[in-house]
Design a protein around this motif. Structure first.
Motif, PDB file in Angstrom:
ATOM      1  N   VAL A  71      -2.394   5.822  -6.478  1.00 36.89           N
ATOM      2  CA  VAL A  71      -2.198   4.364  -6.451  1.00 36.89           C
ATOM      3  C   VAL A  71      -1.174   3.918  -7.508  1.00 36.89           C
ATOM      4  N   LEU A  72      -1.179   4.592  -8.677  1.00 34.11           N
ATOM      5  CA  LEU A  72      -0.285   4.169  -9.769  1.00 34.11           C
ATOM      6  C   LEU A  72       1.059   4.897  -9.777  1.00 34.11           C
ATOM      7  N   ASN A  73       1.329   5.718  -8.736  1.00 33.15           N
ATOM      8  CA  ASN A  73       2.539   6.560  -8.748  1.00 33.15           C
ATOM      9  C   ASN A  73       3.846   5.815  -9.023  1.00 33.15           C
ATOM     10  N   LEU A 108     -15.438  -2.850   2.851  1.00 34.06           N
ATOM     11  CA  LEU A 108     -15.163  -1.583   2.178  1.00 34.06           C
ATOM     12  C   LEU A 108     -14.099  -0.779   2.927  1.00 34.06           C
ATOM     13  N   TRP A 109     -14.293  -0.613   4.261  1.00 40.13           N
ATOM     14  CA  TRP A 109     -13.341   0.199   5.036  1.00 40.13           C
ATOM     15  C   TRP A 109     -11.971  -0.461   5.116  1.00 40.13           C
ATOM     16  N   LEU A 110     -11.953  -1.800   5.174  1.00 43.49           N
ATOM     17  CA  LEU A 110     -10.650  -2.486   5.195  1.00 43.49           C
ATOM     18  C   LEU A 110      -9.920  -2.259   3.867  1.00 43.49           C
ATOM     19  N   SER A 111     -10.665  -2.363   2.744  1.00 43.47           N
ATOM     20  CA  SER A 111     -10.043  -2.154   1.430  1.00 43.47           C
ATOM     21  C   SER A 111      -9.513  -0.727   1.315  1.00 43.47           C
ATOM     22  N   LEU A 112     -10.323   0.255   1.762  1.00 45.52           N
ATOM     23  CA  LEU A 112      -9.879   1.654   1.680  1.00 45.52           C
ATOM     24  C   LEU A 112      -8.647   1.868   2.559  1.00 45.52           C
ATOM     25  N   GLY A 113      -8.651   1.239   3.747  1.00 44.78           N
ATOM     26  CA  GLY A 113      -7.529   1.373   4.684  1.00 44.78           C
ATOM     27  C   GLY A 113      -6.245   0.806   4.093  1.00 44.78           C
ATOM     28  N   PHE A 114      -6.338  -0.399   3.491  1.00 44.73           N
ATOM     29  CA  PHE A 114      -5.136  -1.012   2.913  1.00 44.73           C
ATOM     30  C   PHE A 114      -4.637  -0.200   1.706  1.00 44.73           C
ATOM     31  N   THR A 115      -5.586   0.329   0.920  1.00 45.95           N
ATOM     32  CA  THR A 115      -5.173   1.150  -0.233  1.00 45.95           C
ATOM     33  C   THR A 115      -4.447   2.401   0.258  1.00 45.95           C
ATOM     34  N   ALA A 116      -4.994   3.035   1.323  1.00 46.11           N
ATOM     35  CA  ALA A 116      -4.353   4.241   1.874  1.00 46.11           C
ATOM     36  C   ALA A 116      -2.953   3.912   2.395  1.00 46.11           C
ATOM     37  N   LEU A 117      -2.835   2.770   3.076  1.00 50.10           N
ATOM     38  CA  LEU A 117      -1.529   2.360   3.607  1.00 50.10           C
ATOM     39  C   LEU A 117      -0.532   2.157   2.462  1.00 50.10           C
ATOM     40  N   PHE A 118      -0.997   1.488   1.411  1.00 46.15           N
ATOM     41  CA  PHE A 118      -0.145   1.242   0.233  1.00 46.15           C
ATOM     42  C   PHE A 118       0.349   2.576  -0.337  1.00 46.15           C
ATOM     43  N   VAL A 119      -0.575   3.555  -0.446  1.00 45.75           N
ATOM     44  CA  VAL A 119      -0.200   4.850  -1.027  1.00 45.75           C
ATOM     45  C   VAL A 119       0.748   5.606  -0.095  1.00 45.75           C
ATOM     46  N   PHE A 120       0.505   5.556   1.210  1.00 49.80           N
ATOM     47  CA  PHE A 120       1.399   6.268   2.133  1.00 49.80           C
ATOM     48  C   PHE A 120       2.812   5.695   2.054  1.00 49.80           C
ATOM     49  N   ILE A 121       2.921   4.376   1.822  1.00 47.66           N
ATOM     50  CA  ILE A 121       4.263   3.783   1.724  1.00 47.66           C
ATOM     51  C   ILE A 121       4.893   4.096   0.364  1.00 47.66           C
ATOM     52  N   THR A 122       4.118   3.873  -0.724  1.00 45.41           N
ATOM     53  CA  THR A 122       4.715   3.991  -2.058  1.00 45.41           C
ATOM     54  C   THR A 122       4.821   5.439  -2.550  1.00 45.41           C
ATOM     55  N   MET A 172      13.063   8.568  -8.507  1.00 44.15           N
ATOM     56  CA  MET A 172      12.027   9.002  -9.457  1.00 44.15           C
ATOM     57  C   MET A 172      11.264  10.237  -8.968  1.00 44.15           C
ATOM     58  N   TYR A 173      11.161  10.386  -7.642  1.00 46.87           N
ATOM     59  CA  TYR A 173      10.394  11.512  -7.081  1.00 46.87           C
ATOM     60  C   TYR A 173      11.270  12.728  -6.776  1.00 46.87           C
ATOM     61  N   HIS A 174      12.583  12.669  -7.126  1.00 44.51           N
ATOM     62  CA  HIS A 174      13.515  13.698  -6.647  1.00 44.51           C
ATOM     63  C   HIS A 174      13.078  15.131  -7.010  1.00 44.51           C
ATOM     64  N   ALA A 175      12.745  15.357  -8.289  1.00 44.16           N
ATOM     65  CA  ALA A 175      12.385  16.718  -8.717  1.00 44.16           C
ATOM     66  C   ALA A 175      11.132  17.184  -7.977  1.00 44.16           C
ATOM     67  N   TYR A 176      10.158  16.284  -7.825  1.00 45.43           N
ATOM     68  CA  TYR A 176       8.929  16.636  -7.118  1.00 45.43           C
ATOM     69  C   TYR A 176       9.208  16.927  -5.644  1.00 45.43           C
ATOM     70  N   ARG A 177      10.179  16.182  -5.088  1.00 46.68           N
ATOM     71  CA  ARG A 177      10.552  16.378  -3.680  1.00 46.68           C
ATOM     72  C   ARG A 177      11.054  17.814  -3.450  1.00 46.68           C
ATOM     73  N   GLU A 182       4.219   8.669  -0.119  1.00 47.60           N
ATOM     74  CA  GLU A 182       4.702   9.619   0.887  1.00 47.60           C
ATOM     75  C   GLU A 182       6.018   9.174   1.533  1.00 47.60           C
ATOM     76  N   ALA A 183       6.130   7.885   1.927  1.00 49.73           N
ATOM     77  CA  ALA A 183       7.366   7.425   2.576  1.00 49.73           C
ATOM     78  C   ALA A 183       8.534   7.506   1.591  1.00 49.73           C
ATOM     79  N   LEU A 184       8.282   7.120   0.322  1.00 47.65           N
ATOM     80  CA  LEU A 184       9.365   7.174  -0.670  1.00 47.65           C
ATOM     81  C   LEU A 184       9.734   8.617  -1.013  1.00 47.65           C
ATOM     82  N   LEU A 185       8.752   9.512  -0.911  1.00 48.85           N
ATOM     83  CA  LEU A 185       9.034  10.943  -1.146  1.00 48.85           C
ATOM     84  C   LEU A 185       9.952  11.469  -0.042  1.00 48.85           C
TER      85      LEU A 185
END
Ligand code: HEM
Length: 211
Positions: A166-168, A20-34, A45-50, A36-39
């Motif tokens: 996750v779907l951003n 469970l914790w590994l899955s949550l960790g990998f999901t969080a990592l995926f979201v931080f990359i796709t 696509m995120y320009h206006a939100y930025r 926060e890092a892209l922001l």
């Protein structure tokens, strides 16, 4: 045979916790990359939100920092071994988690104030505060089983930061959702997260019939 049952149950339980914790960790990592890092790197696509995020920076910095502390404190607080060996640390980190949730929730509401997202964010913040307050009260009352359950619910709301992003990267999700659907989406993510936790907490009762 009799003595092996609890052992099998507890090793199965700890394997479940690890997965469970590994899955949550990998999901969080995926979201931080796709998300926060892209922001940060100004993904088109995120320009206006930025631009909005930059304008909101005075509220967003305390909000993001407190949210991040809550997100990282969770897995540490749920570790049974750490709790048993370092109870004082568990209490200090627990207080830090609670303060972070309160700062995160109120800055979240302030960020949404005057915007269409306010109803959804308010519901999410209310669920965050109610579950965390119930966890504090049950801990004070030494109702440890209920304390853990309320902490699990509180952390489920903390984790909606991740699950709702996750779907951003999917353009249709990001740009065509509209304000009303986005607010409903935030409430739906919060509700589903709480339901999933409660199903998990009652799993044994849901899957075994009493003799
Ligand atoms: C793990 C906990 C959390 C962290 C780390 C976190 C962090 C952030 C960050 C970095 C942003 C700006 C970038 C982005 O949107 O991705 C943000 C925006 C925002 N967050 Fe959070 N947050 C958390 C939980 C929450 C919760 C539970 C609420 C609800 C009370 C909330 C309300 C908001 C709002 C309203 C915005 C601005 C969204 C917008 O302007 O469209 N956050 N958060």
């Amino acid at each position: 045979m009799v003595s092996s049952t609890p052992l099998t149950h507890s090793s199965g339980h700890s394997r479940f916790k690890t997965v469970l914790w590994l899955s949550l960790g990998f999901t969080a990592l995926f979201v931080f990359i796709t998300s926060e890092a892209l922001l940060v790197t100004d993904y088109p696509m995120y320009h206006a939100y930025r631009l909005q995020v930059i304008a909101d920076r005075h509220l967003l910095i305390p909000h993001a920092l407190s949210g991040l502390i809550a997100l990282l404190a969770g897995p540490i607080q749920f570790s049974s071994r750490l709790r048993q060996r370092h109870l004082k640390f568990h209490r200090v980190l627990g207080r830090t988690y609670v303060i972070s949730v309160f700062i995160g929730a109120f800055t979240g509401i302030a960020l949404a104030a005057g915007r269409p997202g306010l109803p959804g964010t308010s519901m999410q913040a209310a669920a965050w505060i109610v579950c965390t307050t119930a966890a504090v009260i049950t801990a004070r009352n030494r109702q440890i089983v209920q304390h853990r359950q309320w902490m699990a619910r509180s952390y489920a709301v903390t984790f909606t930061f991740v699950s709702s992003r996750v779907l951003n990267l999917w353009p249709r999700y990001w740009s065509h959702l509209g304000d009303a659907l986005a607010a409903v989406g935030v409430i739906a993510f919060t509700l589903v997260s709480l339901l999933v936790v409660d199903i998990g907490l009652n799993w044994r009762e849901l899957t075994t019939r009493r003799a």
